[in-house]
Design a protein around this motif. Sequence first.
Motif, PDB file in Angstrom:
ATOM      1  N   ARG A  78     -11.623  -4.810   2.358  1.00 24.21           N
ATOM      2  CA  ARG A  78     -12.347  -3.899   3.119  1.00 24.21           C
ATOM      3  C   ARG A  78     -11.701  -2.423   2.694  1.00 24.21           C
ATOM      4  NH1 ARG A  78     -13.237  -6.364   8.943  1.00 24.21           N
ATOM      5  NH2 ARG A  78     -14.605  -8.228   8.417  1.00 24.21           N
ATOM      6  N   CYS A  79     -10.380  -2.332   2.683  1.00 27.49           N
ATOM      7  CA  CYS A  79      -9.773  -1.065   2.664  1.00 27.49           C
ATOM      8  C   CYS A  79      -9.271  -0.633   1.121  1.00 27.49           C
ATOM      9  CB  CYS A  79      -8.429  -1.099   3.729  1.00 27.49           C
ATOM     10  SG  CYS A  79      -8.923  -1.312   5.236  1.00 27.49           S
ATOM     11  N   ASN A  80      -9.143  -1.939   0.506  1.00 29.27           N
ATOM     12  CA  ASN A  80      -8.390  -1.654  -1.040  1.00 29.27           C
ATOM     13  C   ASN A  80      -7.086  -1.119  -0.894  1.00 29.27           C
ATOM     14  OD1 ASN A  80      -8.277  -2.107  -3.665  1.00 29.27           O
ATOM     15  ND2 ASN A  80      -8.971   0.212  -3.926  1.00 29.27           N
ATOM     16  N   CYS A  81      -6.317  -1.328   0.110  1.00 29.94           N
ATOM     17  CA  CYS A  81      -5.048  -0.928   0.319  1.00 29.94           C
ATOM     18  C   CYS A  81      -4.188  -2.053   1.164  1.00 29.94           C
ATOM     19  CB  CYS A  81      -4.704   0.750   0.829  1.00 29.94           C
ATOM     20  SG  CYS A  81      -5.309   0.695   2.418  1.00 29.94           S
ATOM     21  N   VAL A  82      -2.912  -2.109   0.958  1.00 31.83           N
ATOM     22  CA  VAL A  82      -2.180  -2.775   2.005  1.00 31.83           C
ATOM     23  C   VAL A  82      -0.723  -1.941   2.047  1.00 31.83           C
ATOM     24  CG1 VAL A  82      -0.632  -4.863   2.047  1.00 31.83           C
ATOM     25  CG2 VAL A  82      -2.943  -5.027   0.868  1.00 31.83           C
ATOM     26  N   PRO A  83      -0.519  -1.349   3.383  1.00 31.95           N
ATOM     27  CA  PRO A  83       0.827  -0.709   3.560  1.00 31.95           C
ATOM     28  C   PRO A  83       1.843  -1.257   2.981  1.00 31.95           C
ATOM     29  CG  PRO A  83      -0.523  -1.010   5.529  1.00 31.95           C
ATOM     30  CD  PRO A  83      -1.112  -2.029   4.585  1.00 31.95           C
ATOM     31  N   PRO A  84       3.082  -0.390   2.759  1.00 35.14           N
ATOM     32  CA  PRO A  84       4.266  -1.013   2.233  1.00 35.14           C
ATOM     33  C   PRO A  84       5.044  -1.786   3.420  1.00 35.14           C
ATOM     34  CG  PRO A  84       4.462   1.375   2.444  1.00 35.14           C
ATOM     35  CD  PRO A  84       3.194   1.144   2.769  1.00 35.14           C
ATOM     36  N   GLY A  85       5.992  -2.555   3.037  1.00 35.45           N
ATOM     37  CA  GLY A  85       6.946  -3.391   3.890  1.00 35.45           C
ATOM     38  C   GLY A  85       6.072  -4.518   4.376  1.00 35.45           C
ATOM     39  N   PHE A  86       7.036  -5.210   5.276  1.00 33.93           N
ATOM     40  CA  PHE A  86       6.349  -6.397   5.855  1.00 33.93           C
ATOM     41  C   PHE A  86       5.643  -6.348   7.228  1.00 33.93           C
ATOM     42  CE2 PHE A  86      10.424  -7.545   3.585  1.00 33.93           C
ATOM     43  CZ  PHE A  86       9.798  -8.310   2.468  1.00 33.93           C
ATOM     44  N   SER A  87       5.683  -5.302   7.830  1.00 33.12           N
ATOM     45  CA  SER A  87       4.812  -4.894   9.055  1.00 33.12           C
ATOM     46  C   SER A  87       4.925  -3.464   9.191  1.00 33.12           C
ATOM     47  CB  SER A  87       5.510  -5.721  10.120  1.00 33.12           C
ATOM     48  OG  SER A  87       6.826  -5.054  10.424  1.00 33.12           O
ATOM     49  N   GLY A  88       4.189  -2.750  10.087  1.00 34.62           N
ATOM     50  CA  GLY A  88       4.278  -1.468  10.401  1.00 34.62           C
ATOM     51  C   GLY A  88       3.434  -0.703   9.289  1.00 34.62           C
ATOM     52  N   ASN A  89       3.953   0.643   9.150  1.00 32.38           N
ATOM     53  CA  ASN A  89       3.384   1.456   8.144  1.00 32.38           C
ATOM     54  C   ASN A  89       2.025   1.570   8.234  1.00 32.38           C
ATOM     55  OD1 ASN A  89       6.074   1.968   7.414  1.00 32.38           O
ATOM     56  ND2 ASN A  89       6.144  -0.001   5.940  1.00 32.38           N
ATOM     57  N   GLN A  90       1.293   1.301   9.213  1.00 31.24           N
ATOM     58  CA  GLN A  90      -0.355   1.361   8.959  1.00 31.24           C
ATOM     59  C   GLN A  90      -0.707   2.914   8.688  1.00 31.24           C
ATOM     60  OE1 GLN A  90       1.173  -0.471  11.426  1.00 31.24           O
ATOM     61  NE2 GLN A  90       0.185  -2.470  10.981  1.00 31.24           N
ATOM     62  N   ASN A  91       0.061   3.910   9.125  1.00 28.75           N
ATOM     63  CA  ASN A  91      -0.103   5.082   8.818  1.00 28.75           C
ATOM     64  C   ASN A  91      -0.554   5.532   7.311  1.00 28.75           C
ATOM     65  OD1 ASN A  91       2.325   5.129   8.530  1.00 28.75           O
ATOM     66  ND2 ASN A  91       2.864   7.195   8.822  1.00 28.75           N
ATOM     67  N   VAL A  92      -0.138   4.803   6.437  1.00 27.72           N
ATOM     68  CA  VAL A  92      -0.120   5.002   5.106  1.00 27.72           C
ATOM     69  C   VAL A  92      -1.703   4.632   4.748  1.00 27.72           C
ATOM     70  CG1 VAL A  92       0.501   4.254   2.722  1.00 27.72           C
ATOM     71  CG2 VAL A  92       2.099   4.489   4.480  1.00 27.72           C
ATOM     72  N   CYS A  93      -2.179   3.644   5.247  1.00 24.71           N
ATOM     73  CA  CYS A  93      -3.764   3.373   5.284  1.00 24.71           C
ATOM     74  C   CYS A  93      -4.642   3.459   6.364  1.00 24.71           C
ATOM     75  CB  CYS A  93      -3.856   1.953   4.534  1.00 24.71           C
ATOM     76  SG  CYS A  93      -5.356   1.277   3.964  1.00 24.71           S
ATOM     77  N   ALA A  94      -5.406   4.473   6.655  1.00 26.19           N
ATOM     78  CA  ALA A  94      -5.946   4.901   7.586  1.00 26.19           C
ATOM     79  C   ALA A  94      -7.020   3.676   8.150  1.00 26.19           C
ATOM     80  CB  ALA A  94      -6.831   5.907   7.619  1.00 26.19           C
ATOM     81  N   CYS A  95      -7.611   3.124   7.157  1.00 30.92           N
ATOM     82  CA  CYS A  95      -8.711   2.144   7.139  1.00 30.92           C
ATOM     83  C   CYS A  95      -8.029   0.795   7.719  1.00 30.92           C
ATOM     84  CB  CYS A  95      -9.491   1.819   5.678  1.00 30.92           C
ATOM     85  SG  CYS A  95     -10.437   0.359   5.506  1.00 30.92           S
ATOM     86  N   TRP A  96      -6.688   0.520   7.268  1.00 28.67           N
ATOM     87  CA  TRP A  96      -6.012  -0.746   7.756  1.00 28.67           C
ATOM     88  C   TRP A  96      -5.734  -0.587   9.290  1.00 28.67           C
ATOM     89  CZ3 TRP A  96      -4.177  -4.758   4.472  1.00 28.67           C
ATOM     90  CH2 TRP A  96      -3.306  -5.747   5.232  1.00 28.67           C
ATOM     91  N   ALA A  97      -5.186   0.479   9.780  1.00 29.32           N
ATOM     92  CA  ALA A  97      -4.924   0.699  10.931  1.00 29.32           C
ATOM     93  C   ALA A  97      -6.425   0.560  11.923  1.00 29.32           C
ATOM     94  CB  ALA A  97      -4.393   2.115  11.287  1.00 29.32           C
ATOM     95  N   SER A  98      -7.418   1.051  11.414  1.00 28.34           N
ATOM     96  CA  SER A  98      -8.788   1.111  12.112  1.00 28.34           C
ATOM     97  C   SER A  98      -9.364  -0.284  12.497  1.00 28.34           C
ATOM     98  CB  SER A  98      -9.703   2.258  11.611  1.00 28.34           C
ATOM     99  OG  SER A  98     -10.172   1.664  10.553  1.00 28.34           O
ATOM    100  N   GLN A  99      -9.042  -1.195  11.691  1.00 28.85           N
ATOM    101  CA  GLN A  99      -9.572  -2.486  11.688  1.00 28.85           C
ATOM    102  C   GLN A  99      -9.157  -3.360  12.809  1.00 28.85           C
ATOM    103  OE1 GLN A  99     -11.888  -3.773   9.442  1.00 28.85           O
ATOM    104  NE2 GLN A  99     -11.778  -2.015   8.434  1.00 28.85           N
ATOM    105  N   THR A 100      -9.986  -3.580  13.991  1.00 29.61           N
ATOM    106  CA  THR A 100      -9.778  -4.336  15.105  1.00 29.61           C
ATOM    107  C   THR A 100     -10.669  -5.821  14.855  1.00 29.61           C
ATOM    108  OG1 THR A 100     -11.515  -3.468  16.467  1.00 29.61           O
ATOM    109  CG2 THR A 100      -9.295  -2.475  16.265  1.00 29.61           C
ATOM    110  N   THR A 101     -10.083  -6.924  15.817  1.00 28.20           N
ATOM    111  CA  THR A 101     -10.685  -8.053  16.217  1.00 28.20           C
ATOM    112  C   THR A 101     -11.941  -7.750  17.237  1.00 28.20           C
ATOM    113  OG1 THR A 101      -9.226  -8.653  17.857  1.00 28.20           O
ATOM    114  CG2 THR A 101      -8.730  -9.325  15.620  1.00 28.20           C
ATOM    115  N   HIS A 102     -12.740  -8.828  17.329  1.00 26.84           N
ATOM    116  CA  HIS A 102     -14.025  -8.651  18.376  1.00 26.84           C
ATOM    117  C   HIS A 102     -13.041  -8.283  19.944  1.00 26.84           C
ATOM    118  CE1 HIS A 102     -17.095  -9.885  15.860  1.00 26.84           C
ATOM    119  NE2 HIS A 102     -16.322 -10.909  15.432  1.00 26.84           N
ATOM    120  N   GLY A 103     -12.146  -9.009  20.077  1.00 32.38           N
ATOM    121  CA  GLY A 103     -11.354  -8.744  21.435  1.00 32.38           C
ATOM    122  C   GLY A 103     -10.587  -7.336  21.469  1.00 32.38           C
ATOM    123  N   GLY A 104     -10.552  -6.655  20.329  1.00 37.73           N
ATOM    124  CA  GLY A 104     -10.164  -5.312  20.389  1.00 37.73           C
ATOM    125  C   GLY A 104      -8.735  -5.188  19.818  1.00 37.73           C
ATOM    126  N   SER A 105      -8.070  -6.053  19.617  1.00 35.69           N
ATOM    127  CA  SER A 105      -6.713  -6.180  19.136  1.00 35.69           C
ATOM    128  C   SER A 105      -6.535  -5.951  17.682  1.00 35.69           C
ATOM    129  CB  SER A 105      -6.061  -7.483  19.342  1.00 35.69           C
ATOM    130  OG  SER A 105      -6.286  -8.555  18.690  1.00 35.69           O
TER     131      SER A 105
END
Length: 106
Positions: A75-102
Motif C-alpha cells: 500500500r505504501c511502497n516503503c518500509v521504515p528502517p530498523g526492526f521497529s519504530g521509525n514510523q515517522n519516515v513513512c507517513a503512510c505506514w504510520a497511518s495504517q490501522t486495523t478494524h479495532g483501531g490499533s
Amino acid sequence: MEAISRLLVALFLLTFMVLSQATATDFTEFETPLVNATSAISEVKINCGGECVRRCALVRRKNVCYRACGTCCARCNCVPPGFSGNQNVCACWASQTTHGGSQKCP
C-alpha cells in the motif's frame, strides 16, 4: 611435479572466478530508496519481500509480521528502517490501522 603445478594453476583460476563472481553480485534489490516523509508513495517500487524479512527478523510471530508488513509495504511502497519504530519516515505506514483501531504495520 608437473601435475602439481597444473593443479595449482587450476585451483588459482577457480578461486579467481569465484571471487570475481562474488564481487559482481548486484545487491541493489536489498536497498531501500529514500522516501520523503511527506510523500505517501515513492515512484520507485521496492522489494517488499526483502524489506519485510529485514523488518520482521527479530519478532517471535514471523508469519503474522510478514503478512502485515507485506500489506503495508504494497500500500505504501516503503518500509521504515530498523526492526521497529521509525514510523515517522513513512507517513503512510504510520497511518495504517486495523478494524479495532490499533496500528496495523509492524
